[in-house]
Design a protein around this motif. Structure first.
Motif, PDB file in Angstrom:
ATOM      1  N   ILE A 189       0.799  -1.214   0.000  1.00  0.00           N
ATOM      2  CA  ILE A 189       0.000   0.000   0.000  1.00  0.00           C
ATOM      3  C   ILE A 189       0.844   1.283   0.000  1.00  0.00           C
ATOM      4  O   ILE A 189       0.501   2.257  -0.675  1.00  0.00           O
ATOM      5  N   GLU A 190       1.953   1.304   0.733  1.00  0.00           N
ATOM      6  CA  GLU A 190       2.754   2.523   0.769  1.00  0.00           C
ATOM      7  C   GLU A 190       3.322   2.854  -0.617  1.00  0.00           C
ATOM      8  O   GLU A 190       3.234   4.002  -1.078  1.00  0.00           O
TER       9      GLU A 190
ATOM     10  N   ARG B 158       2.179   1.728  -3.424  1.00  0.00           N
ATOM     11  CA  ARG B 158       1.042   1.973  -4.324  1.00  0.00           C
ATOM     12  C   ARG B 158       0.555   3.409  -4.214  1.00  0.00           C
ATOM     13  O   ARG B 158       0.231   4.052  -5.215  1.00  0.00           O
ATOM     14  N   VAL B 159       0.536   3.922  -2.989  1.00  0.00           N
ATOM     15  CA  VAL B 159       0.105   5.312  -2.769  1.00  0.00           C
ATOM     16  C   VAL B 159       1.120   6.281  -3.397  1.00  0.00           C
ATOM     17  O   VAL B 159       0.733   7.295  -3.975  1.00  0.00           O
TER      18      VAL B 159
ATOM     19  N   LYS C 245       0.342   6.228  -7.099  1.00  0.00           N
ATOM     20  CA  LYS C 245      -0.907   6.903  -7.447  1.00  0.00           C
ATOM     21  C   LYS C 245      -0.823   8.408  -7.234  1.00  0.00           C
ATOM     22  O   LYS C 245      -1.382   9.188  -8.019  1.00  0.00           O
TER      23      LYS C 245
ATOM     24  N   LEU D 219      -7.563   7.405  -5.734  1.00  0.00           N
ATOM     25  CA  LEU D 219      -7.250   6.644  -4.516  1.00  0.00           C
ATOM     26  C   LEU D 219      -8.514   5.937  -4.040  1.00  0.00           C
ATOM     27  O   LEU D 219      -9.597   6.528  -4.036  1.00  0.00           O
TER      28      LEU D 219
ATOM     29  N   GLU E  59      -9.138   2.460   1.144  1.00  0.00           N
ATOM     30  CA  GLU E  59      -8.004   1.966   1.937  1.00  0.00           C
ATOM     31  C   GLU E  59      -6.807   2.905   1.796  1.00  0.00           C
ATOM     32  O   GLU E  59      -6.118   3.222   2.776  1.00  0.00           O
ATOM     33  N   GLU E  60      -6.575   3.380   0.587  1.00  0.00           N
ATOM     34  CA  GLU E  60      -5.430   4.257   0.322  1.00  0.00           C
ATOM     35  C   GLU E  60      -5.630   5.628   0.953  1.00  0.00           C
ATOM     36  O   GLU E  60      -4.695   6.228   1.480  1.00  0.00           O
TER      37      GLU E  60
ATOM     38  N   PHE F 241      -4.961   5.195   4.627  1.00  0.00           N
ATOM     39  CA  PHE F 241      -3.519   5.115   4.849  1.00  0.00           C
ATOM     40  C   PHE F 241      -2.889   6.505   4.763  1.00  0.00           C
ATOM     41  O   PHE F 241      -2.076   6.888   5.601  1.00  0.00           O
ATOM     42  N   LEU F 242      -3.268   7.255   3.751  1.00  0.00           N
ATOM     43  CA  LEU F 242      -2.723   8.594   3.551  1.00  0.00           C
ATOM     44  C   LEU F 242      -3.107   9.515   4.703  1.00  0.00           C
ATOM     45  O   LEU F 242      -2.299  10.340   5.156  1.00  0.00           O
TER      46      LEU F 242
END
Length: 301
Positions: A145-146, A148-149, A152, A161, A164-165, A168-169
């Motif tokens: 996820i990190e 991936r963010v 993106k 996003l 979930e993203e 996370f952000l």
């Protein structure tokens, strides 16, 4: 047919008013330019050039488009930009239908010609593009996820996003969902300006091609006077070489994906609290990983 600048401006002004005689004169002068444009600029086939000519003719024959020419640039530069936009629209909307002449035999044993439609291949192309998109998002979803963010956010102008993203952000930035939304909207607004600059660069490629054509015409005319004007011949050759180099560099940048509206590393780094170097290295490795999984060597940052 080569028209003087004043004659061209007069015809274009009258075309904008729907003057039929002016439109007739315009097509006599510029039909060859319209026909050759898709082959010289986009390297399309002669068949496509013929189809595009009819498409362009239908949209120019009313004269309405000519009213947008204000004389701030040369007419050819403006006209090539118009043709470029029309060609892009035509490529988006055209239906690939091929007509094939076939010989058949009737009951009397005589051969006759028929015209049959070749199946429209567009649905297959659309399905292929949709499958590639699905595969891309599947590959992206398999990344931590990190990272991936980071990816993106770097391409936030094109990607969204998920919940979930965003969560996370939010944990990384301590910003509320509404504050994150405003931040992302701000980034996209800024990137939209960059996309406008990318479009201008595309127009510059067209403009440089036009400059090259004009210089080649000048070079041909000057060579005839070479014994008298050798310095002019050399000067034109140097200018032509420079234009070729400029266009080549822009085409190389476009091929490498430099005309993408990508978020600056600094913005992504500040938002996530990491270094710009971390963003750069992570993005490079992700792109290589995605390339490998998609087997698509043209993807580039």
């Amino acid at each position: 047919m080569n028209l003087s600048k004043d004659k061209t401006l007069d015809i274009v002004t009258r075309c904008g008013d729907g003057d039929e005689e002016a439109l007739k004169l315009f097509f006599e002068a510029y039909s060859e330019d319209i026909y050759n444009f898709p082959m010289k600029i986009f390297h399309l086939s002669e068949d496509d050039a013929g189809d595009f000519f009819l498409y362009a003719f239908e949209r120019l024959k009313t004269g309405a488009r000519f009213s947008s020419f204000k004389g701030k640039s040369s007419f050819r530069t403006w006209f090539y930009s118009v043709l470029r936009n029309m060609l892009i629209d035509w490529q988006r909307t055209k239906r690939e239908l091929k007509m094939t002449n076939l010989g058949k035999i009737n009951k009397e044993g005589k051969e006759y010609a028929t015209i049959e439609d070749e199946p429209d291949q567009r649905p297959d192309l659309i399905e292929e593009a949709q499958e590639l998109t699905r595969h891309f998002h599947q590959v992206l979803g398999e990344i931590g996820i990190e990272k991936r963010v980071i990816f993106k956010l770097s391409y936030i102008y094109y990607l969204n996003l998920d919940e979930e993203e965003i969560e996370f952000l939010g944990s990384k930035t301590k910003l509320s969902p509404e504050e994150l939304k405003q931040k992302i909207m701000s980034l996209r607004t800024e990137l939209s300006r960059r996309e406008e600059e990318n479009i201008r660069m595309e127009d510059k490629i067209t403009s440089l091609y036009l400059n090259i054509l004009e210089l080649k015409e000048k070079q041909t005319a000057t060579i005839k006077k070479a014994p008298i004007l050798p310095q002019e011949v050399d000067k034109t050759s140097q200018a032509l070489k420079k234009k070729y180099e400029q266009r080549k560099k822009l085409l190389e940048k476009r091929k490498k994906g430099h005309f993408l509206a990508r978020t600056p590393y600094r913005e992504v780094a500040d938002l996530l609290g990491i270094t710009e170097g971390n963003v750069s290295v992570t993005l490079l490795r992700l792109i290589e990983k995605i390339q490998k999984k998609l087997k698509f060597s043209e993807l580039s940052e």
